[in-house]
Design an enzyme around this catalytic site. Structure first.
Site, PDB file in Angstrom:
ATOM      1  N   THR A  60      -7.964   2.494   9.510  1.00  0.00           N
ATOM      2  CA  THR A  60      -8.108   2.939  10.774  1.00  0.00           C
ATOM      3  C   THR A  60      -9.448   2.385  11.616  1.00  0.00           C
ATOM      4  OG1 THR A  60      -7.293   4.987  10.068  1.00  0.00           O
ATOM      5  CG2 THR A  60      -8.444   5.150  12.079  1.00  0.00           C
ATOM      6  N   HIS A  97      -9.743   5.311  -1.221  1.00  0.00           N
ATOM      7  CA  HIS A  97      -8.815   5.244  -0.182  1.00  0.00           C
ATOM      8  C   HIS A  97      -9.389   6.062   0.981  1.00  0.00           C
ATOM      9  CE1 HIS A  97      -4.860   3.482  -1.493  1.00  0.00           C
ATOM     10  NE2 HIS A  97      -5.892   3.492  -2.538  1.00  0.00           N
ATOM     11  N   GLU A 143      -2.078   6.272  -8.126  1.00  0.00           N
ATOM     12  CA  GLU A 143      -2.798   7.311  -7.656  1.00  0.00           C
ATOM     13  C   GLU A 143      -2.945   8.367  -8.605  1.00  0.00           C
ATOM     14  OE1 GLU A 143      -3.122   7.356  -3.536  1.00  0.00           O
ATOM     15  OE2 GLU A 143      -3.479   9.524  -3.518  1.00  0.00           O
ATOM     16  N   VAL A 185      -9.940   0.279   3.763  1.00  0.00           N
ATOM     17  CA  VAL A 185     -10.084   0.589   5.067  1.00  0.00           C
ATOM     18  C   VAL A 185      -9.029   0.151   5.993  1.00  0.00           C
ATOM     19  CG1 VAL A 185     -11.909   0.285   7.014  1.00  0.00           C
ATOM     20  CG2 VAL A 185     -12.532   0.077   4.626  1.00  0.00           C
ATOM     21  N   ASP A 243       1.041  -1.292   0.012  1.00  0.00           N
ATOM     22  CA  ASP A 243       0.074  -0.032   0.046  1.00  0.00           C
ATOM     23  C   ASP A 243       0.798   1.226  -0.061  1.00  0.00           C
ATOM     24  OD1 ASP A 243      -2.393   1.077   0.122  1.00  0.00           O
ATOM     25  OD2 ASP A 243      -2.584   1.331   2.219  1.00  0.00           O
TER      26      ASP A 243
END
Ligand code: 13P
Length: 305
Positions: A233, A208, A134, A231, A82
């Site tokens: 947090t 994201h 991205e 996901v 990631d």
């Protein structure tokens, strides 16, 4: 079944559903999340972040673990680096068997983003490693960057970016941010951006900063065209809170039972998000190929040299 994000997300894109991409920093989270996917017969993507790899669990330790667990289930499971930003970390992940890599050059101008993304793709694609890139920049919730519309993906850049890079999945910035939002803040997701991006490309798109978006917003984002929902947090917080509750209720609990409870909590929250993305039952769309189906490259005989 250990696979890559392209295999998983191309199906999600074709059939208009989302797939949970969740962080697993240890055995308990990995087992809990994969058990959730297994029970719901859903594809799953495991995220491992660059910081996690440099500070905690290196790829040479984690990849065999995830791979072994993935091979124990019939549902497709991909492992992606990631937000790979540094070439050293990206090549470390690549050499150690990640099935997929995310190159995040989103802090750079479009041209430099394209250059860096292409470099990673030129290394990865010949080896069948899928690549996410991205476009636009997903910032930090703690800094309020979700409202900075100068970071949002410009749909008019999408076609050029994808034509030049050949990325397998595109992370877009559309009003979410990474991490914990201040109390009472829910991001305003720009569903219009998602819809326009989806119109101009067949390449699967990723959201994201899924934590704190609210369940209905995640469902709506998937309806608008999101195929990968990251996901971290919210899953970590849920598991932490369950550990805390368990310790409050049974302070003398033995460590092994506490770890089992940790795994169970990861499974519970994993199932919750899998249901939001709409991927339950979709494992049926994937079939493991027999090794013999791949065949061998036809080469001229070289006399045994
Ligand atoms: P959250 O921690 O905000 O869910 O973000 C996860 C993420 O997008 C990882 O790339």
């Amino acid at each position: 079944m250990y696979t890559d994000v392209k295999t998983i997300l191309d199906d999600a894109s074709r059939n208009n559903y989302g797939v949970l991409a969740a962080s697993a920093i240890n055995l308990e989270l990995a087992r809990g999340l994969i058990a959730a996917a297994d029970e719901l017969q859903s594809p799953l993507i495991i995220l491992m972040g660059q910081m996690q790899m440099t500070k905690h669990a290196r790829a040479d330790v984690m990849v065999p673990l995830i791979r072994t667990l993935a091979e124990e289930t019939n549902v497709p499971v991909a492992l992606i680096l990631d937000h790979g930003r540094d070439w050293e970390v990206i090549t470390h992940a690549y050499r150690n068997g990640f099935s997929s890599i995310m190159i995040d050059a989103s802090a750079y101008e479009l041209e430099e983003n394209i250059r860096r993304t292409k470099k990673v793709i030129e290394m990865c694609h010949p080896q069948g490693v899928a690549v996410e890139a991205e476009l636009g920049h997903v910032g930090q919730a703690a800094l309020g960057e979700q409202t900075d519309d100068s970071c949002y993906t410009r749909p008019e850049d999408v076609t050029e970016f994808l034509n030049q890079t050949r990325a397998d999945c595109l992370a877009i910035a559309c009003g979410t941010a990474h991490g914990q939002y201040p109390k009472g803040v829910t991001p305003e997701i720009r569903f219009d951006i998602i819809r326009v991006v989806k119109k101009v490309t067949d390449v699967p798109i990723a959201l994201h900063g899924g934590s704190g978006s609210g369940d209905e917003n995640i469902k709506k984002a998937v309806e608008a065209g999101i195929n990968k929902v990251n996901v971290c947090t919210e899953i970590f917080n849920y598991v932490r809170d369950e550990i805390r509750k368990t310790l409050e209720q049974t302070p003398e609990i033995d460590l092994l039972s506490l770890m089992s409870r940790t795994e169970q909590a990861a499974k519970e929250i994993g199932k919750h998000f899998i249901c939001l993305t709409g991927s339950q039952g979709k494992a049926a769309n994937f079939q493991r190929k027999s090794a013999f189906q791949y065949g061998f490259a036809q080469t001229e005989t070289d006399g045994g040299e």
